[in-house]
Design a protein around this motif. Structure first.
Motif, short mmCIF file in Angstrom:
data_model
loop_
_atom_site.label_atom_id
_atom_site.label_comp_id
_atom_site.label_asym_id
_atom_site.label_seq_id
_atom_site.Cartn_x
_atom_site.Cartn_y
_atom_site.Cartn_z
N ARG A 44 0.86 -1.22 -0.16
CA ARG A 44 0.08 0.00 -0.02
C ARG A 44 0.78 1.40 -0.04
O ARG A 44 2.13 0.97 0.17
N GLU A 45 0.18 2.43 -0.36
CA GLU A 45 0.87 3.76 -0.43
C GLU A 45 0.07 4.79 0.37
O GLU A 45 -1.03 4.68 -0.28
N THR A 46 0.63 5.75 0.85
CA THR A 46 0.04 6.79 1.54
C THR A 46 0.87 8.17 1.03
O THR A 46 1.78 7.84 0.35
N GLU A 47 0.27 9.06 1.21
CA GLU A 47 1.11 10.40 0.79
C GLU A 47 2.56 10.39 1.55
O GLU A 47 3.46 11.13 1.10
N LYS A 48 2.73 9.74 2.80
CA LYS A 48 3.73 9.78 3.46
C LYS A 48 4.73 8.49 3.54
O LYS A 48 5.76 8.60 4.06
N ALA A 49 4.29 7.46 3.20
CA ALA A 49 4.75 6.22 3.45
C ALA A 49 4.39 5.09 2.55
O ALA A 49 3.21 5.17 2.04
N VAL A 50 5.10 4.21 2.85
CA VAL A 50 4.61 2.76 1.99
C VAL A 50 4.57 1.44 2.86
O VAL A 50 5.32 1.65 3.83
N LEU A 51 3.72 0.87 2.70
CA LEU A 51 3.75 -0.46 3.24
C LEU A 51 4.27 -1.69 2.56
O LEU A 51 3.99 -1.92 1.37
N PHE A 52 5.41 -1.98 3.00
CA PHE A 52 6.31 -2.92 2.26
C PHE A 52 6.39 -4.36 2.95
O PHE A 52 6.58 -4.58 4.18
N ARG A 53 6.18 -5.35 2.03
CA ARG A 53 6.34 -6.60 2.57
C ARG A 53 7.63 -7.09 2.42
O ARG A 53 8.14 -7.28 1.16
N PHE A 54 8.64 -7.38 3.32
CA PHE A 54 9.97 -7.81 3.14
C PHE A 54 9.97 -9.40 2.92
O PHE A 54 9.46 -9.90 3.82
N SER A 55 10.74 -9.74 1.90
CA SER A 55 10.83 -11.13 1.74
C SER A 55 12.10 -11.69 2.16
O SER A 55 13.28 -10.98 1.81
N PHE A 56 12.32 -12.83 2.77
CA PHE A 56 13.50 -13.56 3.49
C PHE A 56 13.39 -14.94 2.94
O PHE A 56 12.26 -15.41 3.18
N PRO A 57 14.66 -15.62 2.49
CA PRO A 57 14.43 -17.05 2.06
C PRO A 57 13.86 -17.83 3.16
O PRO A 57 13.34 -18.89 2.75
N ASP A 58 14.24 -17.53 4.42
CA ASP A 58 13.84 -18.35 5.37
C ASP A 58 12.59 -18.38 6.17
O ASP A 58 12.09 -18.62 7.14
N ASN A 59 11.64 -17.21 5.49
CA ASN A 59 10.49 -16.68 5.93
C ASN A 59 9.56 -16.53 5.05
O ASN A 59 9.32 -15.63 4.25
N ASN A 60 8.69 -17.61 4.55
CA ASN A 60 7.73 -17.53 3.67
C ASN A 60 6.40 -16.60 3.74
O ASN A 60 6.13 -16.26 2.53
N ASP A 61 6.37 -16.12 4.85
CA ASP A 61 5.18 -15.04 4.94
C ASP A 61 5.62 -13.90 4.81
O ASP A 61 4.81 -12.79 4.60
N GLY A 62 6.98 -13.49 5.15
CA GLY A 62 7.51 -12.21 4.94
C GLY A 62 6.94 -11.40 6.22
O GLY A 62 6.42 -11.73 7.10
N ILE A 63 7.52 -10.28 6.33
CA ILE A 63 7.54 -9.07 7.28
C ILE A 63 6.98 -7.85 6.61
O ILE A 63 7.44 -7.49 5.74
N GLU A 64 5.90 -7.27 7.18
CA GLU A 64 5.50 -6.02 6.66
C GLU A 64 5.43 -5.05 7.68
O GLU A 64 5.47 -5.04 9.07
#
Length: 85
Positions: free
Chosen positions: A19-39
């Protein structure tokens, strides 16, 4: 005295902008050892690089300072995580 300058140390991550707002982005970080990622919400003022893969295939890239990654408990490649705090 801290000899490391985290304000200038930047880390490049792969993932997906959710997602994106005027001031920030919601980013889902991907890691090889974490299938769910971190937002996490990342303020535009703290983003060094944001490359969005417009065709929907592949990953987006985001470059942020180490201090932001540490504050949000985002794993930093090459550093051992310390969850004792």
């Amino acid at each position: 005295m801290n000899t490391s300058d985290d304000s200038k140390d930047m880390i490049l991550y792969e993932g997906r902008m959710r997602r994106e707002t005027e001031k920030a982005v919601l980013f889902r970080f991907s890691f090889p050892d974490n299938n769910d990622g971190i937002e996490h919400w990342i303020p535009f003022s703290q983003i060094g690089i944001l490359k969005i893969n417009k065709n929907g295939t592949g990953k987006d890239t985001l470059k942020i300072p180490k201090w932001i990654a540490r504050a949000k408990r985002i794993p930093i490649p090459g550093e051992d995580s310390d969850d004792t705090a």
